[in-house]
Design a protein around this motif. Structure first.
Motif, PDB file in Angstrom:
ATOM      1  N   ILE A  86       0.830  -1.202   0.000  1.00 49.90           N
ATOM      2  CA  ILE A  86       0.000   0.000   0.000  1.00 49.90           C
ATOM      3  C   ILE A  86       0.866   1.254   0.000  1.00 49.90           C
ATOM      4  N   LEU A  87       2.046   1.173   0.582  1.00 53.63           N
ATOM      5  CA  LEU A  87       2.873   2.351   0.813  1.00 53.63           C
ATOM      6  C   LEU A  87       3.615   2.827  -0.431  1.00 53.63           C
ATOM      7  N   ASP A  88       3.487   2.115  -1.523  1.00 57.41           N
ATOM      8  CA  ASP A  88       4.104   2.542  -2.794  1.00 57.41           C
ATOM      9  C   ASP A  88       5.608   2.780  -2.662  1.00 57.41           C
ATOM     10  N   GLY A  89       6.265   1.895  -1.919  1.00 58.33           N
ATOM     11  CA  GLY A  89       7.713   1.988  -1.796  1.00 58.33           C
ATOM     12  C   GLY A  89       8.211   2.861  -0.666  1.00 58.33           C
ATOM     13  N   GLU A  90       7.332   3.602  -0.016  1.00 60.24           N
ATOM     14  CA  GLU A  90       7.737   4.434   1.113  1.00 60.24           C
ATOM     15  C   GLU A  90       7.936   3.562   2.363  1.00 60.24           C
ATOM     16  N   PRO A  91       8.856   3.933   3.236  1.00 56.77           N
ATOM     17  CA  PRO A  91       9.070   3.137   4.452  1.00 56.77           C
ATOM     18  C   PRO A  91       7.874   3.253   5.393  1.00 56.77           C
ATOM     19  N   PRO A  92       7.576   2.204   6.154  1.00 53.56           N
ATOM     20  CA  PRO A  92       6.456   2.278   7.101  1.00 53.56           C
ATOM     21  C   PRO A  92       6.772   3.208   8.259  1.00 53.56           C
ATOM     22  N   ILE A  93       5.721   3.758   8.841  1.00 53.35           N
ATOM     23  CA  ILE A  93       5.890   4.604  10.021  1.00 53.35           C
ATOM     24  C   ILE A  93       6.346   3.750  11.194  1.00 53.35           C
ATOM     25  N   ARG A  94       7.352   4.231  11.891  1.00 52.95           N
ATOM     26  CA  ARG A  94       7.806   3.571  13.109  1.00 52.95           C
ATOM     27  C   ARG A  94       7.978   4.635  14.190  1.00 52.95           C
ATOM     28  N   SER A  95       7.088   4.601  15.160  1.00 47.74           N
ATOM     29  CA  SER A  95       7.113   5.602  16.217  1.00 47.74           C
ATOM     30  C   SER A  95       6.411   5.051  17.452  1.00 47.74           C
ATOM     31  N   ALA A  96       6.951   5.368  18.604  1.00 49.50           N
ATOM     32  CA  ALA A  96       6.307   4.961  19.854  1.00 49.50           C
ATOM     33  C   ALA A  96       4.991   5.689  20.065  1.00 49.50           C
ATOM     34  N   GLN A  97       4.770   6.770  19.323  1.00 51.03           N
ATOM     35  CA  GLN A  97       3.542   7.549  19.469  1.00 51.03           C
ATOM     36  C   GLN A  97       2.540   7.285  18.351  1.00 51.03           C
ATOM     37  N   VAL A  98       2.796   6.244  17.546  1.00 52.18           N
ATOM     38  CA  VAL A  98       1.856   5.821  16.508  1.00 52.18           C
ATOM     39  C   VAL A  98       1.594   4.331  16.693  1.00 52.18           C
ATOM     40  N   TRP A  99       0.343   3.977  16.898  1.00 55.35           N
ATOM     41  CA  TRP A  99      -0.044   2.580  17.041  1.00 55.35           C
ATOM     42  C   TRP A  99      -0.840   2.133  15.824  1.00 55.35           C
ATOM     43  N   GLU A 100      -0.798   0.838  15.576  1.00 54.93           N
ATOM     44  CA  GLU A 100      -1.576   0.252  14.492  1.00 54.93           C
ATOM     45  C   GLU A 100      -2.839  -0.398  15.049  1.00 54.93           C
ATOM     46  N   ALA A 101      -3.973  -0.120  14.417  1.00 58.62           N
ATOM     47  CA  ALA A 101      -5.255  -0.708  14.812  1.00 58.62           C
ATOM     48  C   ALA A 101      -5.696  -1.709  13.741  1.00 58.62           C
ATOM     49  N   THR A 102      -5.868  -2.960  14.123  1.00 57.50           N
ATOM     50  CA  THR A 102      -6.286  -4.002  13.183  1.00 57.50           C
ATOM     51  C   THR A 102      -7.291  -4.929  13.851  1.00 57.50           C
ATOM     52  N   ARG A 103      -7.786  -5.865  13.066  1.00 56.76           N
ATOM     53  CA  ARG A 103      -8.700  -6.914  13.528  1.00 56.76           C
ATOM     54  C   ARG A 103      -9.931  -6.347  14.238  1.00 56.76           C
ATOM     55  N   PHE A 104     -10.434  -5.234  13.736  1.00 58.17           N
ATOM     56  CA  PHE A 104     -11.695  -4.712  14.272  1.00 58.17           C
ATOM     57  C   PHE A 104     -12.853  -5.532  13.734  1.00 58.17           C
ATOM     58  N   CYS A 105     -13.755  -5.939  14.622  1.00 59.94           N
ATOM     59  CA  CYS A 105     -14.966  -6.634  14.181  1.00 59.94           C
ATOM     60  C   CYS A 105     -16.025  -6.566  15.263  1.00 59.94           C
ATOM     61  N   VAL A 106     -17.280  -6.764  14.863  1.00 58.18           N
ATOM     62  CA  VAL A 106     -18.400  -6.848  15.793  1.00 58.18           C
ATOM     63  C   VAL A 106     -19.228  -8.080  15.444  1.00 58.18           C
ATOM     64  N   ASP A 107     -19.984  -8.553  16.413  1.00 63.37           N
ATOM     65  CA  ASP A 107     -20.798  -9.758  16.230  1.00 63.37           C
ATOM     66  C   ASP A 107     -22.149  -9.366  15.628  1.00 63.37           C
ATOM     67  N   THR A 108     -22.271  -9.480  14.320  1.00 61.85           N
ATOM     68  CA  THR A 108     -23.505  -9.062  13.645  1.00 61.85           C
ATOM     69  C   THR A 108     -24.671 -10.008  13.937  1.00 61.85           C
ATOM     70  N   LYS A 109     -24.409 -11.207  14.446  1.00 59.51           N
ATOM     71  CA  LYS A 109     -25.490 -12.129  14.775  1.00 59.51           C
ATOM     72  C   LYS A 109     -26.133 -11.791  16.120  1.00 59.51           C
ATOM     73  N   LYS A 110     -25.360 -11.199  17.013  1.00 56.59           N
ATOM     74  CA  LYS A 110     -25.889 -10.850  18.329  1.00 56.59           C
ATOM     75  C   LYS A 110     -26.330  -9.394  18.404  1.00 56.59           C
ATOM     76  N   LEU A 111     -25.868  -8.595  17.457  1.00 58.18           N
ATOM     77  CA  LEU A 111     -26.179  -7.168  17.470  1.00 58.18           C
ATOM     78  C   LEU A 111     -27.139  -6.822  16.349  1.00 58.18           C
ATOM     79  N   GLY A 112     -28.025  -5.868  16.595  1.00 64.76           N
ATOM     80  CA  GLY A 112     -28.999  -5.464  15.591  1.00 64.76           C
ATOM     81  C   GLY A 112     -28.615  -4.171  14.918  1.00 64.76           C
ATOM     82  N   ARG A 113     -29.483  -3.707  14.052  1.00 64.96           N
ATOM     83  CA  ARG A 113     -29.280  -2.429  13.370  1.00 64.96           C
ATOM     84  C   ARG A 113     -29.832  -1.303  14.223  1.00 64.96           C
ATOM     85  N   GLY A 114     -29.671  -0.084  13.752  1.00 63.14           N
ATOM     86  CA  GLY A 114     -30.190   1.065  14.480  1.00 63.14           C
ATOM     87  C   GLY A 114     -29.127   1.700  15.349  1.00 63.14           C
TER      88      GLY A 114
END
Length: 282
Positions: A86-114
């Motif tokens: 994705i970075l098109d050849g640029e180096p990835p950010i490396r900093s103690a003040q930047v965190w990576e957020a991944t694996r976000f999900c919610v349980d759509t079978k137990k949760l409704g809309r609205g």
């Protein structure tokens, strides 16, 4: 409500983490069809072994209904080691003040809309609030997240729009991935809270999270057929729930054991829970 599980307290929350990994398998493997590592119905990868912080949402029934993984960018992380195209050849950010957020999900079978408390929208906002508030307390200034265009639109309409993007969107397997930057700021948190109508503290204490999860799991088998509890059954459930010492629990056990004509062995176990579950409550 939110509990943050990291390398310091993860030994206390093995059961909650196990349910979280099962949720991730259902969402990323079964529903989204991602090419992820699933073993025994649980989705884990090498980054889970690096002691990340897992922001986990637990509903009033004690079920895990949402989660997100936060990982420092100073070491191995997905942006640097998996999605670096994705970075098109640029180096990835490396900093103690930047965190990576991944694996976000919610349980759509137990949760409704609205917009209600048990809705997908509410839990999504709750997880985001918990993640940003936890990160801010740790001195983090920015979060980088690998998302797809659908999630990008969700963020934009929920008071949580990225302020910038790194590189360019790229096809990654069955999805298009893009790297979004979000500041960890009071203004962002306020926007998410205003959108979701969440004004209260979203965090559970460790003791409260353990008690809620353990009590729900230990009592669940007692009423799998969804029949109303009798007054006597309700009394014993209340006594077990209110027990704060092993002596109190054993006193209730002795009383139940005298009622062999009323409860089967299976019902007794269901009412009392397992020793491990009880240990979580005291």
């Amino acid at each position: 409500m939110i509990i943050v599980i990291d390398g310091i307290n993860q030994h206390l929350f093995t059961d909650i983490l196990d349910e979280m990994y099962q949720l991730r398998a259902r969402v990323f493997g079964d529903r989204l069809g991602w090419e992820v590592n699933i073993e025994n119905g649980r989705e884990r990868d090498a980054f889970d072994d690096l002691h990340p912080a897992h922001v986990v949402s637990i509903n009033d029934d004690g079920d895990v209904v949402g989660c997100m993984r936060l990982l420092q960018t100073t070491g191995p992380h997905m942006m640097a080691d998996v999605f670096n195209a994705i970075l098109d050849g640029e180096p990835p950010i490396r900093s103690a003040q930047v965190w990576e957020a991944t694996r976000f999900c919610v349980d759509t079978k137990k949760l409704g809309r609205g917009r209600g408390k048990n809705s997908i929208s509410y839990v999504t906002s709750e997880v985001m609030i918990g993640s940003f508030e936890y990160a801010m307390q740790a001195g983090v200034l920015d979060s980088i997240a690998v998302i797809d265009p659908v999630m990008n639109r969700v963020l934009q309409r929920s008071g949580n729009a990225p302020y910038d993007y790194l590189g360019t969107a790229k096809p990654m397997g069955k999805v298009v991935a893009m790297a979004a930057m979000m500041d960890c700021s009071e203004e962002r948190i306020a926007g998410i809270r205003a959108y979701a109508g969440i004004e209260h503290d979203v965090f559970l204490s460790e003791d409260a999270a353990l008690a809620l999860f353990a009590r729900s799991k230990s009592l669940a088998p007692a009423n799998q057929d969804h029949k109303p509890l009798t007054d006597l059954e309700r009394y014993f459930v209340e006594q077990i729930s209110a027990s704060t010492t092993e002596d109190e629990r054993m006193a209730t056990l002795k009383l139940i054991e005298t009622l062999t004509d009323t409860f089967s062995p299976e019902q007794k176990v269901a009412l009392l829970g397992t020793p491990r579950a009880f240990a979580h409550e005291v």
